[in-house]
Structures are given as structure tokens and as C-alpha cells.
Design an enzyme around this catalytic site. Structure first.
Site, PDB file in Angstrom:
ATOM      1  N   HIS A 292      39.807  20.996  12.588  1.00  0.00           N
ATOM      2  CA  HIS A 292      39.827  21.064  14.048  1.00  0.00           C
ATOM      3  C   HIS A 292      38.835  22.113  14.533  1.00  0.00           C
TER       4      HIS A 292
ATOM      5  N   SER B 194      12.478  -9.397   3.161  1.00  0.00           N
ATOM      6  CA  SER B 194      12.597 -10.354   4.267  1.00  0.00           C
ATOM      7  C   SER B 194      11.526 -10.108   5.310  1.00  0.00           C
TER       8      SER B 194
ATOM      9  N   LYS C 168      14.821   5.042  13.353  1.00  0.00           N
ATOM     10  CA  LYS C 168      15.745   6.155  13.588  1.00  0.00           C
ATOM     11  C   LYS C 168      15.027   7.382  14.126  1.00  0.00           C
TER      12      LYS C 168
ATOM     13  N   GLY D 239      21.316  -8.631  18.733  1.00  0.00           N
ATOM     14  CA  GLY D 239      21.844  -8.122  17.455  1.00  0.00           C
ATOM     15  C   GLY D 239      21.449  -6.664  17.312  1.00  0.00           C
TER      16      GLY D 239
ATOM     17  N   GLY E 260      17.737  -5.827  18.225  1.00  0.00           N
ATOM     18  CA  GLY E 260      17.573  -5.949  19.678  1.00  0.00           C
ATOM     19  C   GLY E 260      18.131  -4.739  20.409  1.00  0.00           C
ATOM     20  N   LEU E 261      19.332  -4.313  20.033  1.00  0.00           N
ATOM     21  CA  LEU E 261      19.992  -3.233  20.773  1.00  0.00           C
ATOM     22  C   LEU E 261      19.410  -1.862  20.448  1.00  0.00           C
TER      23      LEU E 261
ATOM     24  N   CYS F 264      12.307  -0.949   5.028  1.00  0.00           N
ATOM     25  CA  CYS F 264      13.180   0.137   5.463  1.00  0.00           C
ATOM     26  C   CYS F 264      12.405   1.418   5.767  1.00  0.00           C
TER      27      CYS F 264
ATOM     28  N   GLY G 296       0.829  -1.207   0.000  1.00  0.00           N
ATOM     29  CA  GLY G 296       0.000   0.000   0.000  1.00  0.00           C
ATOM     30  C   GLY G 296       0.860   1.252   0.000  1.00  0.00           C
TER      31      GLY G 296
HETATM   32  P1  FAD Z   1      12.049  -4.918   1.738  1.00  0.00           P
HETATM   33  O1  FAD Z   1      12.366  -3.571   2.198  1.00  0.00           O
HETATM   34  O2  FAD Z   1      11.566  -5.911   2.718  1.00  0.00           O
HETATM   35  O3  FAD Z   1      10.984  -4.744   0.554  1.00  0.00           O
HETATM   36  C1  FAD Z   1      10.347  -5.791  -0.062  1.00  0.00           C
HETATM   37  C2  FAD Z   1       8.970  -5.332  -0.467  1.00  0.00           C
HETATM   38  O4  FAD Z   1       8.394  -6.323  -1.320  1.00  0.00           O
HETATM   39  C3  FAD Z   1       8.002  -5.174   0.696  1.00  0.00           C
HETATM   40  O5  FAD Z   1       7.478  -3.874   0.732  1.00  0.00           O
HETATM   41  C4  FAD Z   1       6.915  -6.214   0.436  1.00  0.00           C
HETATM   42  O6  FAD Z   1       5.612  -5.752   0.787  1.00  0.00           O
HETATM   43  C5  FAD Z   1       7.014  -6.408  -1.065  1.00  0.00           C
HETATM   44  N1  FAD Z   1       6.554  -7.726  -1.535  1.00  0.00           N
HETATM   45  C6  FAD Z   1       6.925  -8.950  -1.064  1.00  0.00           C
HETATM   46  N2  FAD Z   1       6.345  -9.930  -1.790  1.00  0.00           N
HETATM   47  C7  FAD Z   1       5.584  -9.307  -2.737  1.00  0.00           C
HETATM   48  C8  FAD Z   1       4.767  -9.776  -3.787  1.00  0.00           C
HETATM   49  N3  FAD Z   1       4.617 -11.084  -4.014  1.00  0.00           N
HETATM   50  N4  FAD Z   1       4.129  -8.868  -4.548  1.00  0.00           N
HETATM   51  C9  FAD Z   1       4.283  -7.537  -4.333  1.00  0.00           C
HETATM   52  N5  FAD Z   1       5.062  -7.045  -3.362  1.00  0.00           N
HETATM   53  C10 FAD Z   1       5.717  -7.912  -2.572  1.00  0.00           C
HETATM   54  N6  FAD Z   1      19.042  -1.396   7.056  1.00  0.00           N
HETATM   55  C11 FAD Z   1      19.940  -0.396   7.006  1.00  0.00           C
HETATM   56  O7  FAD Z   1      20.748  -0.365   6.083  1.00  0.00           O
HETATM   57  N7  FAD Z   1      19.951   0.598   7.946  1.00  0.00           N
HETATM   58  C12 FAD Z   1      19.085   0.605   8.979  1.00  0.00           C
HETATM   59  O8  FAD Z   1      19.126   1.516   9.811  1.00  0.00           O
HETATM   60  C13 FAD Z   1      18.140  -0.447   9.073  1.00  0.00           C
HETATM   61  N8  FAD Z   1      17.250  -0.460  10.071  1.00  0.00           N
HETATM   62  C14 FAD Z   1      16.333  -1.470  10.136  1.00  0.00           C
HETATM   63  C15 FAD Z   1      15.453  -1.477  11.211  1.00  0.00           C
HETATM   64  C16 FAD Z   1      14.516  -2.488  11.315  1.00  0.00           C
HETATM   65  C17 FAD Z   1      13.560  -2.489  12.468  1.00  0.00           C
HETATM   66  C18 FAD Z   1      14.454  -3.501  10.308  1.00  0.00           C
HETATM   67  C19 FAD Z   1      13.424  -4.588  10.397  1.00  0.00           C
HETATM   68  C20 FAD Z   1      15.331  -3.495   9.247  1.00  0.00           C
HETATM   69  C21 FAD Z   1      16.291  -2.480   9.156  1.00  0.00           C
HETATM   70  N9  FAD Z   1      17.222  -2.442   8.119  1.00  0.00           N
HETATM   71  C22 FAD Z   1      18.146  -1.439   8.068  1.00  0.00           C
HETATM   72  C23 FAD Z   1      17.227  -3.452   7.039  1.00  0.00           C
HETATM   73  C24 FAD Z   1      16.503  -2.914   5.799  1.00  0.00           C
HETATM   74  O9  FAD Z   1      15.196  -2.549   6.151  1.00  0.00           O
HETATM   75  C25 FAD Z   1      16.478  -3.969   4.699  1.00  0.00           C
HETATM   76  O10 FAD Z   1      17.781  -4.407   4.427  1.00  0.00           O
HETATM   77  C26 FAD Z   1      15.869  -3.405   3.417  1.00  0.00           C
HETATM   78  O11 FAD Z   1      14.556  -2.974   3.648  1.00  0.00           O
HETATM   79  C27 FAD Z   1      15.890  -4.456   2.301  1.00  0.00           C
HETATM   80  O12 FAD Z   1      15.249  -3.983   1.172  1.00  0.00           O
HETATM   81  P2  FAD Z   1      14.473  -4.955   0.160  1.00  0.00           P
HETATM   82  O13 FAD Z   1      13.908  -4.061  -0.877  1.00  0.00           O
HETATM   83  O14 FAD Z   1      15.347  -6.071  -0.220  1.00  0.00           O
HETATM   84  O15 FAD Z   1      13.301  -5.599   1.015  1.00  0.00           O
HETATM   85  P1  NAD Z   2      20.989 -10.241  13.878  1.00  0.00           P
HETATM   86  O1  NAD Z   2      21.370 -11.421  13.102  1.00  0.00           O
HETATM   87  O2  NAD Z   2      21.766  -8.984  13.743  1.00  0.00           O
HETATM   88  O3  NAD Z   2      21.038 -10.601  15.434  1.00  0.00           O
HETATM   89  C1  NAD Z   2      20.323 -11.645  16.001  1.00  0.00           C
HETATM   90  C2  NAD Z   2      20.974 -12.032  17.317  1.00  0.00           C
HETATM   91  O4  NAD Z   2      20.124 -12.966  17.974  1.00  0.00           O
HETATM   92  C3  NAD Z   2      22.328 -12.714  17.135  1.00  0.00           C
HETATM   93  O5  NAD Z   2      23.281 -12.054  17.936  1.00  0.00           O
HETATM   94  C4  NAD Z   2      22.057 -14.146  17.577  1.00  0.00           C
HETATM   95  O6  NAD Z   2      23.181 -14.754  18.195  1.00  0.00           O
HETATM   96  C5  NAD Z   2      20.919 -13.973  18.560  1.00  0.00           C
HETATM   97  N1  NAD Z   2      20.059 -15.154  18.752  1.00  0.00           N
HETATM   98  C6  NAD Z   2      19.562 -15.983  17.800  1.00  0.00           C
HETATM   99  N2  NAD Z   2      18.806 -16.936  18.360  1.00  0.00           N
HETATM  100  C7  NAD Z   2      18.785 -16.704  19.699  1.00  0.00           C
HETATM  101  C8  NAD Z   2      18.173 -17.350  20.824  1.00  0.00           C
HETATM  102  N3  NAD Z   2      17.392 -18.418  20.687  1.00  0.00           N
HETATM  103  N4  NAD Z   2      18.378 -16.855  22.060  1.00  0.00           N
HETATM  104  C9  NAD Z   2      19.179 -15.757  22.219  1.00  0.00           C
HETATM  105  N5  NAD Z   2      19.776 -15.118  21.196  1.00  0.00           N
HETATM  106  C10 NAD Z   2      19.589 -15.568  19.952  1.00  0.00           C
HETATM  107  O7  NAD Z   2      19.438  -9.998  13.567  1.00  0.00           O
HETATM  108  P2  NAD Z   2      18.436  -8.808  13.945  1.00  0.00           P
HETATM  109  O8  NAD Z   2      18.998  -7.934  15.012  1.00  0.00           O
HETATM  110  O9  NAD Z   2      17.117  -9.458  14.158  1.00  0.00           O
HETATM  111  O10 NAD Z   2      18.398  -7.970  12.616  1.00  0.00           O
HETATM  112  C11 NAD Z   2      17.951  -8.551  11.379  1.00  0.00           C
HETATM  113  C12 NAD Z   2      18.557  -7.867  10.192  1.00  0.00           C
HETATM  114  O11 NAD Z   2      18.103  -6.528  10.064  1.00  0.00           O
HETATM  115  C13 NAD Z   2      20.064  -7.813  10.278  1.00  0.00           C
HETATM  116  O12 NAD Z   2      20.571  -8.393   9.093  1.00  0.00           O
HETATM  117  C14 NAD Z   2      20.408  -6.382  10.364  1.00  0.00           C
HETATM  118  O13 NAD Z   2      21.558  -6.081   9.591  1.00  0.00           O
HETATM  119  C15 NAD Z   2      19.184  -5.669   9.799  1.00  0.00           C
HETATM  120  N6  NAD Z   2      19.056  -4.412  10.547  1.00  0.00           N
HETATM  121  C16 NAD Z   2      19.982  -3.440  10.346  1.00  0.00           C
HETATM  122  C17 NAD Z   2      19.929  -2.283  11.079  1.00  0.00           C
HETATM  123  C18 NAD Z   2      20.954  -1.232  10.860  1.00  0.00           C
HETATM  124  O14 NAD Z   2      21.634  -1.282   9.847  1.00  0.00           O
HETATM  125  N7  NAD Z   2      21.102  -0.264  11.749  1.00  0.00           N
HETATM  126  C19 NAD Z   2      18.937  -2.084  12.021  1.00  0.00           C
HETATM  127  C20 NAD Z   2      18.022  -3.099  12.220  1.00  0.00           C
HETATM  128  C21 NAD Z   2      18.096  -4.248  11.453  1.00  0.00           C
END
Ligand code: FAD
Ligand code: NAD
Length: 471
Positions: free
Chosen positions: A450, A149, A54, A186, A189-190, A45, A39
């Protein structure tokens, strides 16, 4: 789209991977359609990931700082109150502005935006279940899968996004939990632990491994940030695995034990965040209709040019190999389009930065010490603490350090790891250095203004090549 029209490119998914590819394709003059079911454009992201998290990180930090860190700066404030509803509204405003912005860019670049769910009917045809009702189909000479994902669930716990939440629930809670348990220390979480702890929750992070930060974070940097987050009030249980969860009562019970077996304990919380990683999303995509398979981790298999075994079908972003990061998806999007239009594209996977937006931030690029040891590479280390940097001192924000890892013989930079204020911006210089194959001496001999935090970056390079001045 009309049923007969053939596009040069059909993109399934309008997240960072899909929308960037769509814009780039439009710029290159391709006839392109992008199918998105959510939608709104921008994917995980913009809608429920990078951007809303953020916004909450920034504003919760401001709140926490006003509460705890103003008096010594000579600022006296009155009654400070949290208005969570307004904080969430501010988050929504930034999300809406940015997602609408992409719709505008689609129009500007002649991208057709199809709102609906796409599934393969055959190797050139995507059937679309339209969001507004009805169906259509669109044919593509090329098809790009960018479906992203989803959060990996924890067996035995039912996600309701209220009591048992993923990051999607964690950016939309209506009240501040009293007690929050975070499964997984990860990045998600943090970051989320930081938000809710700053807003008043008692947060415990349970992490299976012996260090926090997820894959890639250097062990020394991980220890450093854990100490600082601990001072902020977040509790950690490392080397601890969650064995079982029970969400049948008002409070969720989480049974944990030492990772190597043994000591058991039950934690109770009103909110439990499941943050144990994300997995590729391909549900309902109809991959079986065209004979495409995923690997044992659910990723669609591709070659160096992002091609599946059906050469005109390519895959980028979270749904395939590599770190799940928005900027990685963006690089792949541009490269994939260049492969289609010019037969050449390029992403340097060795120079993709990672940033964790806690306070202080953690950022790195290249390899960490454990990785270099495992690869048998001889390296030297140069580091510099922010406590010796004039700007960090002036800002009274001096926790953390910059650490360079360079080849012991050639001095070529192999990895840069930062924990400190503005680390996420500072790492850009490190990425450029790595991309250009710089030595630590190259950075050490480059003038840095600086007083800036970036001087800590230069001095860490000096410490790698020779000696730092201020430490
Ligand atoms: P997505 O962003 O997941 O986009 C895929 C899209 O495809 C979705 O909108 C979905 O609705 C759509 N879709 C799926 N299947 C279909 C279908 N069959 N038909 C039509 N549409 C479909 N990364 C960073 O680099 N920096 C960050 O600060 C950061 N923070 C994050 C914080 C959180 C809480 C989370 C969960 C992730 C974060 N990430 C961050 C990771 C980042 O969001 C992903 O790496 C990024 O969104 C991947 O882009 P993508 O386009 O591959 O997938
Ligand atoms: P992650 O893989 O970064 O961390 C998951 C953590 O959970 C690991 O440290 C793992 O050891 C632990 N874990 C797994 N199973 C467990 C269990 N049963 N009990 C206790 N600990 C367990 O995954 P995430 O934090 O869920 O993030 C998912 C993805 O989203 C990552 O690939 C990350 O890069 C992306 N992301 C990126 C940002 C950013 O770039 N700032 C922000 C959010 C998410």
C-alpha cells in the site's frame, strides 16, 4: 558460411521468433546460423512494431499530459511545442540501441548472422541472396522458419506509407495529419490513433464490429476504454464497414456503410491508416521447392512440436498459428529449441497475456465473458474500479477497472481483464496466477503493498471470492 558447411540449425528470419531461437540454440551448444534480409535484427517488433510504437506512445502521452494535465497538479509550464523530428529521433535511438544489442548477443552466443534473403533449394539447403551482393548456400540438419507477418492490404487502396499508410508509415509520419481515418479498431488502430490524436490530428476510427480492441478483448472492458478514448477526442464509427477507397486526389476518400448494409457516407482524410490485421509472410521463401503448403489464411501448417510434414523443418512466430505477439513468438522459440535438443518443450497458450498500450492501458489473460458463455462454463465475476484505489486517486489517473472471472464452483481463475494505469505491468501477476492454477481466494489472501495500483487487483480478487473492502 561456406557452401559445404552443415549447421545443426539454420534459422530463416531474425525477428523475435528467429533471434530468440538463435540465442537459445547457441546457449545449448548448437552450431547455428540466422538469415535476415532486413539489414538489422529484431524483425517487425524491434524495427517497426512494438518498440518504435511504444516510444511514440510514451512521448506523445507525455506531450499531451504536459499540454492538458499539469495546472491542476501545481505545475505551470510555458510555451509547449512539439518537435516531431526530435520525437522520431528519440524513437530511432531506442530502436538502434536494441537491434545492435541483439547483434552483440549473437556474437556472445556464437550465432552466425547471415545478411540476406533465404529460400529453400531443397529440404536441407537454404539458398541466400546476400544483401551485399552475391549468393551463398547453407545446409542445416534442422531448419527453423520464422519469417513473420506483414500488414494485410485493403483492396483498392495503394499503400504509399505517406497518404495511405500501414503501421510502418504511422510510426514515421513527418507532419501531424489534420484528419486521419483509421480502418480497423484493433490494437494497431487504437495505439496509432492515440499517438496522432494526442499530437493534434482529428482521428476517426472505423470498425466493422460492434466493439473496439480486436479479438479477445472483453466487451465490458472494450466499452470502458472506448469511453475514455472518446473523452481524449478520438471518434468512433462502429458496426461500419469500409466499402471503397479512392486515393487519386490529395485527400483520400473513404466510402463507408453500416455493416448490415444501408446508410452510406464518405469520409475524407489527408492520411488513412489501414489496420485490418496482419497476414503470415512467406513470399520468396521457396516453400513450393520442398512441397510445403500454407492454409487458407497463409499460415504454414505445423504439429504440436512446431514440425511441418518434413520433421526437421519447424515453424514458429507470426507465420504460423496463434496470436501474433512478440512474447508468444519468444515462448515458441525457446520451446522449439528444447524440442530439438531435449525432445521436450512447452508453451501454455491459455496463459499468454495481451496488452494494448493506450492510456489507460488494457491488458488481459485467459478467457473473456463471451468465450466462457459460448463454452457453457458457469463463472462468477469480481471487479474493482480504479476510482476506489488510493494510488490511482493520488495520481489523478483513475479511469478503469480490474475484472476477475472465476469458475462458479471451484473458484479457479479463468480470466483477468484490466483497463487502467499500468495494466500491462499488472497483468503479469494475473498470468502467474493462471499459470499456477490459482483461485481468486489465493490472490485475495496475498498481501499487496500500500498504496499501489496492484491493490485494485487484490480487491477485484476479494470481490470475486467474497467482498472488496474499499468499494
Ligand atoms: P517478425 O518480427 O515479422 O520477423 C520476421 C523477420 O523475418 C523479418 O525481420 C523479415 O525481414 C525476415 N524475413 C522474412 N522472410 C525472410 C527470408 N526469406 N529471408 C530472410 N529473412 C526473412 N507484439 C507484442 O507482443 N507487443 C507489442 O507491443 C506489439 N506491438 C506491435 C506494433 C506494431 C505496429 C506491429 C506491426 C506489431 C506489433 N506486435 C506487438 C507484434 C509483433 O511485432 C510480432 O508478433 C512479432 O514481431 C513476431 O515475430 P516474428 O519473429 O514471428 O516475425
Ligand atoms: P486486429 O486483428 O487486432 O484488428 C483488426 C480490426 O480491424 C478488427 O477489429 C476487425 O474487425 C477490423 N476490420 C477488419 N476489416 C475491416 C474493414 N473492412 N472495415 C472496418 N474494420 C475492419 O489487427 P491489427 O490491429 O491490424 O493488428 C495486427 C496484429 O498485430 C495483431 O495480431 C496484434 O496482436 C499485433 N499487435 C499487437 C500489439 C500489442 O501487443 N500491443 C500492437 C500492435 C499490433
Amino acid at each position: 558460411a561456406t557452401e559445404t558447411e552443415e549447421k545443426d540449425l539454420v534459422i530463416i528470419g531474425g525477428g523475435v521468433a528467429g533471434y530468440v531461437a538463435a540465442i537459445k540454440a547457441g546457449q545449448e551448444g548448437l552450431k547455428v546460423a540466422c538469415i535476415e534480409k532486413r539489414g538489422s535484427l529484431g524483425g517487425t517488433c524491434l524495427n517497426v512494431g512494438c518498440i518504435p510504437s511504444k516510444s511514440l506512445l510514451n512521448n506523445s502521452h507525455l506531450y499531451h499530459q504536459i499540454l492538458h494535465d499539469t495546472k491542476n497538479r501545481g505545475i505551470e509550464v510555458g510555451d509547449v511545442k512539439l518537435n516531431l523530428k526530435q520525437m522520431m529521433k528519440a524513437k530511432e535511438t531506442s530502436v538502434n540501441g536494441l537491434t545492435k544489442g541483439i547483434e552483440f548477443l549473437f556474437k556472445k552466443n556464437n550465432v552466425e548472422y547471415i545478411k540476406g534473403t533465404g529460400a529453400f533449394a531443397d529440404e536441407h539447403t537454404v539458398q541466400v541472396n546476400l544483401t551485399e551482393g552475391g549468393e551463398t548456400s547453407v545446409r542445416g540438419k534442422n531448419i527453423l522458419i520464422a519469417t513473420g507477418s506483414e500488414a494485410t492490404p485493403f483492396p483498392g487502396l495503394t499503400i504509399d506509407e505517406k497518404k495511405v499508410i500501414t503501421s510502418t508509415g504511422a510510426i514515421a509520419l513527418e507532419t501531424v495529419p489534420k484528419k486521419m481515418v483509421v480502418i480497423g479498431g484493433g490494437i494497431i488502430g487504437l495505439e496509432m490513433a492515440s499517438v496522432w490524436s494526442r499530437l493534434g490530428a482529428e482521428v476517426t476510427v472505423v470498425e466493422f464490429l460492434g466493439q473496439i480492441g480486436g479479438p479477445g478483448m472483453d466487451a465490458e472492458i472494450s466499452k470502458n476504454i472506448q469511453k475514455t478514448l472518446g473523452k481524449q477526442g478520438i471518434k468512433f464509427k462502429l458496426n461500419t464497414k469500409v466499402v471503397e477507397g479512392d486515393d487519386s486526389a490529395a485527400d483520400v476518400k473513404i466510402k463507408v456503410e453500416a455493416a448490415k448494409g444501408g446508410k452510406e457516407e464518405t469520409l475524407e482524410a489527408d492520411v488513412v491508416l489501414v489496420a485490418i490485421g496482419r497476414r503470415p509472410y512467406t513470399a520468396g521463401l521457396g516453400l513450393e521447392n520442398i512441397g510445403l503448403e500454407t492454409d487458407n489464411r497463409g499460415r504454414i501448417v505445423i504439429d504440436q512440436e512446431y514440425r511441418t510434414k518434413i520433421p526437421h523443418i519447424r515453424v514458429i512466430g507470426d507465420v504460423t498459428f496463434g496470436p501474433m505477439l512478440a512474447h508468444k513468438a519468444e515462448e515458441e522459440a525457446v520451446a522449439a529449441i528444447e524440442f530439438i535438443t531435449k525432445n521436450y518443450g512447452h508453451v501454455n497458450y491459455g496463459a499468454i497475456p495481451s496488452v494494448m498500450y493506450t492510456h489507460p492501458e488494457v491488458a488481459w489473460v485467459g478467457q473473456n465473458e463471451a468465450e466462457l458463455k459460448e463454452a457453457g462454463v458457469k463463472y462468477k465475476i469480481g471487479s474493482f474500479p480504479f476510482s476506489a484505489n488510493s494510488r490511482a486517486k493520488t495520481n489523478a489517473d483513475s479511469d478503469g477497472m480490474v475484472k476477475f472471472l472465476a469458475d462458479a464452483e471451484t473458484d479457479r481463475i479463468l480470466g483477468i481483464h484490466i483497463v487502467g494505469p499500468n495494466a500491462g505491468e499488472m497483468i503479469a501477476e494475473g498470468v502467474l496466477a493462471l499459470e499456477y492454477g490459482a483461485s481468486s481466494e489465493d490472490v485475495a489472501r496475498t498481501s499487496h503493498a500500500h498504496p499501489t495500483l496492484a491493490e485494485a487487483f487484490k480487491e477485484a480478487a476479494m470481490a470475486t471470492h467474497g467482498k472488496a473492502i474499499h468499494y
